[in-house]
Design a protein around this motif. Structure first.
Motif, PDB file in Angstrom:
ATOM      1  N   PHE A  88       5.180 -21.681   6.210  1.00  6.84           N
ATOM      2  CA  PHE A  88       4.427 -22.668   5.448  1.00  6.84           C
ATOM      3  C   PHE A  88       5.221 -23.158   4.242  1.00  6.84           C
ATOM      4  N   GLY A  89       5.984 -22.247   3.621  1.00 13.05           N
ATOM      5  CA  GLY A  89       6.723 -22.604   2.418  1.00 13.05           C
ATOM      6  C   GLY A  89       7.683 -23.753   2.627  1.00 13.05           C
ATOM      7  N   THR A  90       8.233 -23.861   3.828  1.00 11.65           N
ATOM      8  CA  THR A  90       9.190 -24.924   4.118  1.00 11.65           C
ATOM      9  C   THR A  90       8.525 -26.280   4.231  1.00 11.65           C
ATOM     10  N   PHE A  91       7.211 -26.299   4.434  1.00 12.45           N
ATOM     11  CA  PHE A  91       6.471 -27.550   4.607  1.00 12.45           C
ATOM     12  C   PHE A  91       5.878 -28.084   3.299  1.00 12.45           C
ATOM     13  N   ASN A  92       6.108 -27.388   2.182  1.00 15.11           N
ATOM     14  CA  ASN A  92       5.422 -27.743   0.931  1.00 15.11           C
ATOM     15  C   ASN A  92       5.590 -29.204   0.530  1.00 15.11           C
ATOM     16  N   ASP A  93       6.782 -29.764   0.748  1.00 13.88           N
ATOM     17  CA  ASP A  93       7.033 -31.156   0.357  1.00 13.88           C
ATOM     18  C   ASP A  93       6.593 -32.145   1.440  1.00 13.88           C
ATOM     19  N   ILE A  94       6.300 -31.629   2.627  1.00 15.66           N
ATOM     20  CA  ILE A  94       5.943 -32.491   3.757  1.00 15.66           C
ATOM     21  C   ILE A  94       4.433 -32.560   3.941  1.00 15.66           C
ATOM     22  N   VAL A  95       3.794 -31.406   3.865  1.00 15.07           N
ATOM     23  CA  VAL A  95       2.338 -31.302   3.993  1.00 15.07           C
ATOM     24  C   VAL A  95       1.843 -30.595   2.729  1.00 15.07           C
ATOM     25  N   PRO A  96       1.512 -31.345   1.675  1.00 12.97           N
ATOM     26  CA  PRO A  96       1.214 -30.757   0.358  1.00 12.97           C
ATOM     27  C   PRO A  96       0.167 -29.653   0.348  1.00 12.97           C
ATOM     28  N   VAL A  97      -0.805 -29.695   1.264  1.00 17.92           N
ATOM     29  CA  VAL A  97      -1.859 -28.679   1.258  1.00 17.92           C
ATOM     30  C   VAL A  97      -1.288 -27.281   1.471  1.00 17.92           C
ATOM     31  N   THR A  98      -0.109 -27.175   2.078  1.00 19.98           N
ATOM     32  CA  THR A  98       0.494 -25.858   2.321  1.00 19.98           C
ATOM     33  C   THR A  98       0.908 -25.172   1.021  1.00 19.98           C
ATOM     34  N   GLN A  99       1.032 -25.921  -0.067  1.00 25.06           N
ATOM     35  CA  GLN A  99       1.429 -25.329  -1.343  1.00 25.06           C
ATOM     36  C   GLN A  99       0.415 -24.301  -1.820  1.00 25.06           C
ATOM     37  N   THR A 100      -0.843 -24.521  -1.496  1.00 30.20           N
ATOM     38  CA  THR A 100      -1.899 -23.590  -1.920  1.00 30.20           C
ATOM     39  C   THR A 100      -1.647 -22.184  -1.378  1.00 30.20           C
ATOM     40  N   PHE A 101      -1.011 -22.106  -0.207  1.00 31.22           N
ATOM     41  CA  PHE A 101      -0.811 -20.807   0.432  1.00 31.22           C
ATOM     42  C   PHE A 101       0.335 -20.002  -0.183  1.00 31.22           C
ATOM     43  N   ILE A 121     -10.696 -23.559   8.453  1.00 29.18           N
ATOM     44  CA  ILE A 121      -9.651 -23.942   7.502  1.00 29.18           C
ATOM     45  C   ILE A 121      -8.330 -24.163   8.228  1.00 29.18           C
ATOM     46  N   GLY A 122      -8.031 -23.314   9.193  1.00 31.59           N
ATOM     47  CA  GLY A 122      -6.816 -23.506   9.980  1.00 31.59           C
ATOM     48  C   GLY A 122      -6.823 -24.829  10.720  1.00 31.59           C
ATOM     49  N   GLU A 123      -7.984 -25.210  11.258  1.00 32.82           N
ATOM     50  CA  GLU A 123      -8.104 -26.491  11.952  1.00 32.82           C
ATOM     51  C   GLU A 123      -7.895 -27.646  10.978  1.00 32.82           C
ATOM     52  N   LEU A 315     -10.284 -25.523  -1.810  1.00 29.57           N
ATOM     53  CA  LEU A 315      -9.663 -24.772  -0.722  1.00 29.57           C
ATOM     54  C   LEU A 315      -9.558 -23.296  -1.089  1.00 29.57           C
ATOM     55  N   VAL A 316      -9.148 -23.012  -2.302  1.00 28.50           N
ATOM     56  CA  VAL A 316      -9.040 -21.625  -2.770  1.00 28.50           C
ATOM     57  C   VAL A 316     -10.409 -20.942  -2.671  1.00 28.50           C
ATOM     58  N   GLU A 317     -11.464 -21.625  -3.121  1.00 28.10           N
ATOM     59  CA  GLU A 317     -12.805 -21.037  -3.078  1.00 28.10           C
ATOM     60  C   GLU A 317     -13.246 -20.764  -1.644  1.00 28.10           C
ATOM     61  N   ARG A 318     -12.951 -21.699  -0.742  1.00 29.46           N
ATOM     62  CA  ARG A 318     -13.355 -21.515   0.649  1.00 29.46           C
ATOM     63  C   ARG A 318     -12.560 -20.407   1.323  1.00 29.46           C
ATOM     64  N   ILE A 319     -11.277 -20.294   0.985  1.00 34.95           N
ATOM     65  CA  ILE A 319     -10.465 -19.204   1.541  1.00 34.95           C
ATOM     66  C   ILE A 319     -11.019 -17.863   1.076  1.00 34.95           C
ATOM     67  N   ARG A 320     -11.309 -17.747  -0.207  1.00 37.46           N
ATOM     68  CA  ARG A 320     -11.824 -16.479  -0.736  1.00 37.46           C
ATOM     69  C   ARG A 320     -13.208 -16.141  -0.184  1.00 37.46           C
TER      70      ARG A 320
END
Length: 323
Positions: A88-101, A121-123, A315-320
């Protein structure tokens, strides 16, 4: 020593092997042959070939034969490569939502991470990838990073106070260590062993297999299983390549990918168990069952700095909240 094909030779080999297949999909991975992610995609390939009676084949190219992660992601977006396994870290600049992870202590444990990635959430994350011409097929386990050091067992957040801990050159990691009361010391991975040995730093952080294979357990015998970071891995396919498949073959690929995630996660768990056994036999002391809540609470300023948008906070709240 395994012989590594050059990119040109690898492509020629793929053409030869794929001659008997109606569709041959090339999949890239930077990890070496035998690594859990590589074996996961191989398991997917085996199921796809069996269920399509040899019509659809997946050729797996490990050890960065087709390029490093960033390059192969771009090639997959353009359809030059059909599939890619990446963090996921490699996608941070491509798919911004991955930064949360990349936020520390986002997941309670490995089972929680799997529940999040295998659910709604994965979907949702997968839909964000499609906007970048990538189709997410499976979420893999990249392991959990934990602290280890040469000074003392870390049983509580107080035990980290004043320690010099090596981290990767990343602002989130630096701020995480500051919030925990330690001193972040970015340095190349290859320098960590000698730096701990000579007292330049007190410790570092990584997963069991890396702690084992690097030899760091020899100079930093205290390993605390705090699991502060779990960044998912994924297998993504080029939207161009995906659209060339029939709906029936797409469904086969999706099901085989989901099954392969179970295989990959078990292989990773096995690798962790083997590494833990080796480091314990060599004298490492494993600290587990710590109260993580004080560590999580200390991350408030980190989340305030990096989870700034309403979307990321939600997203953080829903993950938790995911069980």
């Amino acid at each position: 020593m395994k012989f590594l094909l050059t990119t040109t030779a690898a492509l020629l080999a793929s053409a030869s092997i794929g001659a008997a297949c109606e569709v041959t999909l090339r999949s890239s991975d930077t990890h070496p042959d035998g690594y859990p992610t590589v074996e996961g995609v191989k398991a997917m390939a085996e199921e796809v070939r069996e269920r399509t009676e040899g019509r659809v084949c997946i050729e797996v190219f490990p050890s960065a034969q087709l390029g490093e992660e960033r390059d192969t992601i771009e090639q997959t977006q353009f359809g030059v490569i059909d599939m890619v396994r990446a963090s996921f870290g490699t996608f941070n600049d491509i798919v911004p939502v991955t930064q949360t992870f990349s936020l520390p202590y986002l997941f309670r444990d490995v089972d929680h991470m799997h529940a999040v990635m295998d659910g709604p959430i994965g979907e949702e994350i997968g839909a964000a990838f499609e906007e970048r011409d990538l189709v997410v097929l499976a979420y893999y386990d990249g392991g959990a990073r934990s602290f280890y050091n040469s000074q003392r067992p870390i049983n509580s957040i107080e035990d980290l106070q004043g320690m010099k801990i090596r981290v990767i050159q990343n602002d989130v990691f630096v701020d995480m260590m500051t919030a925990l009361g330690a001193t972040a010391t970015p340095m190349p991975y290859g320098e960590v062993y000698s730096a701990i040995q000579t007292g330049v730093i007190d410790g570092a952080e990584n997963n069991y297999p890396s702690y084992d294979s690097s030899g760091h357990a020899e100079v930093a015998r205290y390993f605390t299983l705090d699991e502060h970071l779990m960044v998912p891995e994924l297998v993504a396919m080029s939207k161009t390549s995906w659209d060339r498949l029939s709906p029936e073959d797409q469904e086969v690929l999706r099901e085989a990918a989901r099954n392969s995630s179970t295989t990959q996660r078990q292989l990773w768990a096995d690798a962790e168990a083997e590494s833990r056994s080796r480091v314990e036999a060599a004298g490492a002391e494993i600290v587990e069952g710590i109260d993580k809540q004080p560590f999580i609470d200390a991350m408030a300023p980190v989340y305030e700095k990096y989870a700034t948008s309403a979307e990321s906070q939600d997203l953080v709240e829903r993950i938790r909240a995911t069980e």
